[in-house]
Design a protein around this motif. Structure first.
Motif, mmCIF file in Angstrom:
data_model
loop_
_atom_site.group_PDB
_atom_site.id
_atom_site.type_symbol
_atom_site.label_atom_id
_atom_site.label_comp_id
_atom_site.label_asym_id
_atom_site.label_seq_id
_atom_site.Cartn_x
_atom_site.Cartn_y
_atom_site.Cartn_z
ATOM 1 N N TYR A 87 0.822 -1.198 0.089
ATOM 2 C CA TYR A 87 0.168 -0.090 0.001
ATOM 3 C C TYR A 87 0.925 1.158 -0.041
ATOM 4 N N GLY A 88 1.984 1.291 0.716
ATOM 5 C CA GLY A 88 2.890 2.263 0.885
ATOM 6 C C GLY A 88 3.430 2.485 -0.447
ATOM 7 N N SER A 89 3.714 1.342 -1.081
ATOM 8 C CA SER A 89 4.473 1.755 -2.513
ATOM 9 C C SER A 89 3.511 2.017 -3.426
ATOM 10 N N TRP A 90 2.309 1.614 -3.511
ATOM 11 C CA TRP A 90 1.221 2.011 -4.512
ATOM 12 C C TRP A 90 0.828 3.652 -4.247
ATOM 13 N N LEU A 91 1.067 4.126 -2.816
ATOM 14 C CA LEU A 91 0.942 5.542 -2.671
ATOM 15 C C LEU A 91 1.673 6.372 -3.451
ATOM 16 N N LEU A 92 3.153 5.981 -3.746
ATOM 17 C CA LEU A 92 4.048 6.472 -4.450
ATOM 18 C C LEU A 92 4.019 6.475 -6.169
ATOM 19 N N ARG A 115 13.713 4.110 4.473
ATOM 20 C CA ARG A 115 13.791 2.890 4.020
ATOM 21 C C ARG A 115 13.050 2.630 2.685
ATOM 22 N N ILE A 116 13.739 1.521 2.097
ATOM 23 C CA ILE A 116 13.459 1.260 0.621
ATOM 24 C C ILE A 116 12.171 0.559 0.334
ATOM 25 N N ALA A 117 11.079 1.216 -0.327
ATOM 26 C CA ALA A 117 9.957 0.671 -0.548
ATOM 27 C C ALA A 117 10.139 -0.462 -1.642
ATOM 28 N N PRO A 118 9.337 -1.462 -1.247
ATOM 29 C CA PRO A 118 9.305 -2.840 -2.289
ATOM 30 C C PRO A 118 8.540 -2.080 -3.773
ATOM 31 N N VAL A 119 8.937 -2.963 -4.859
ATOM 32 C CA VAL A 119 8.195 -2.512 -6.183
ATOM 33 C C VAL A 119 6.631 -2.982 -5.842
ATOM 34 N N CYS A 120 5.857 -2.005 -6.531
ATOM 35 C CA CYS A 120 4.403 -2.058 -6.166
ATOM 36 C C CYS A 120 3.884 -3.354 -6.835
ATOM 37 N N LYS A 121 3.230 -4.151 -6.393
ATOM 38 C CA LYS A 121 2.536 -5.249 -7.164
ATOM 39 C C LYS A 121 0.946 -5.320 -6.967
ATOM 40 N N ILE A 122 0.533 -4.377 -6.419
ATOM 41 C CA ILE A 122 -0.940 -4.411 -6.182
ATOM 42 C C ILE A 122 -1.662 -3.264 -7.078
ATOM 43 N N LYS A 123 -2.996 -3.526 -7.548
ATOM 44 C CA LYS A 123 -3.856 -2.746 -8.088
ATOM 45 C C LYS A 123 -4.584 -1.704 -7.246
ATOM 46 N N ASP A 124 -5.337 -0.994 -7.872
ATOM 47 C CA ASP A 124 -6.095 -0.016 -7.217
ATOM 48 C C ASP A 124 -7.179 -0.489 -6.154
ATOM 49 N N ALA A 125 -7.800 -1.461 -6.557
ATOM 50 C CA ALA A 125 -8.862 -2.309 -5.741
ATOM 51 C C ALA A 125 -8.078 -3.016 -4.249
ATOM 52 N N HIS A 126 -6.822 -3.567 -4.510
ATOM 53 C CA HIS A 126 -6.329 -3.938 -3.554
ATOM 54 C C HIS A 126 -5.661 -2.597 -2.416
ATOM 55 N N VAL A 138 4.038 1.871 5.935
ATOM 56 C CA VAL A 138 3.440 2.631 4.725
ATOM 57 C C VAL A 138 4.133 3.768 4.461
ATOM 58 N N GLU A 139 4.776 4.499 5.491
ATOM 59 C CA GLU A 139 5.427 5.772 5.283
ATOM 60 C C GLU A 139 7.031 5.498 4.886
ATOM 61 N N PHE A 140 7.545 4.113 5.386
ATOM 62 C CA PHE A 140 8.744 3.931 5.445
ATOM 63 C C PHE A 140 9.832 4.542 6.149
ATOM 64 N N LYS A 141 9.281 5.016 7.170
ATOM 65 C CA LYS A 141 10.296 5.620 8.148
ATOM 66 C C LYS A 141 11.046 4.779 9.154
ATOM 67 N N SER A 142 12.218 5.214 9.446
ATOM 68 C CA SER A 142 13.090 4.349 10.484
ATOM 69 C C SER A 142 12.537 4.511 11.774
ATOM 70 N N GLU A 143 12.924 3.695 12.631
ATOM 71 C CA GLU A 143 12.295 3.580 14.143
ATOM 72 C C GLU A 143 13.073 4.804 14.826
ATOM 73 N N ALA A 144 14.201 5.188 14.374
ATOM 74 C CA ALA A 144 14.710 6.216 15.065
ATOM 75 C C ALA A 144 14.172 7.539 14.645
ATOM 76 N N THR A 145 13.797 7.850 13.426
ATOM 77 C CA THR A 145 12.738 8.864 13.110
ATOM 78 C C THR A 145 11.162 8.992 13.647
ATOM 79 N N ILE A 146 10.802 7.704 13.875
ATOM 80 C CA ILE A 146 9.581 7.614 14.199
ATOM 81 C C ILE A 146 9.669 8.047 15.700
ATOM 82 N N ALA A 147 10.683 7.663 16.534
ATOM 83 C CA ALA A 147 10.823 7.762 17.990
ATOM 84 C C ALA A 147 11.047 9.508 18.163
ATOM 85 N N ARG A 148 11.759 10.170 17.211
ATOM 86 C CA ARG A 148 12.037 11.362 17.264
ATOM 87 C C ARG A 148 10.661 12.101 17.161
ATOM 88 N N LYS A 149 9.870 11.931 16.071
ATOM 89 C CA LYS A 149 8.821 12.653 15.911
ATOM 90 C C LYS A 149 7.798 12.460 16.676
#
Length: 149
Positions: A28-33, A64-75, A106-117
């Motif tokens: 879903y995160g990859s699809w958003l991109l 973090r690197i997002a995987p290649v999007c393999k889903i369609k809009d309905a997914h 979904v947003e591919f943030k690191s744990e360190a960044t999430i902790a800081r935010k």
């Protein structure tokens, strides 16, 4: 017909058992991109954004690197509906867990960044991520890498 009327409930829209819930969230995160489903975060200029779009590159602030999007809009719609339902139906403590899950998967943030935010420790981020995934997997009987189901 109206797309909202034709839209299936998220539990029936896709085969959730096919892959772990972490995979669905990352896809879903990859699809958003892809294809402007999500506005690029931090594109330096409109011209640079247009060039990147033509070249198939999206510049953003993911850590973090997002995987290649393999889903369609309905997914993607099913995952979005599931996340919307979770944030609407759960209490504030569980919503905090899901917020960490979304930021990580979904947003591919690191744990360190999430902790800081969020102003919490990295240990708390890891714990909340685990608790959110377990709650999600047990509530809907989704496969999950953490619990091995």
């Amino acid at each position: 017909m109206n797309a909202a009327i034709d839209r299936k409930h998220f539990l029936q829209a896709i085969n959730w058992a096919e892959r772990p819930i972490e995979w669905h969230l990352e896809q879903y995160g990859s699809w958003l991109l892809v294809d402007e489903n999500y506005v690029c975060l931090g594109a330096s200029s409109v011209l640079g954004h247009l060039i990147d779009t033509v070249n198939g590159v999206c510049i953003d602030k993911r850590e973090r690197i997002a995987p290649v999007c393999k889903i369609k809009d309905a997914h993607a719609d099913a995952v979005a509906d599931m996340l919307t339902a979770l944030f609407k139906d759960e209490n504030s403590k569980v919503q905090q867990w899901f917020k960490v899950v979304v930021m990580f998967y979904v947003e591919f943030k690191s744990e360190a960044t999430i902790a800081r935010k969020l102003g919490i420790s990295e240990f708390t981020v890891a714990r909340n991520k685990m608790l959110g995934l377990v709650r999600l997997a047990t509530r809907y009987q989704f496969r999950c890498r953490i619990i091995g189901a």
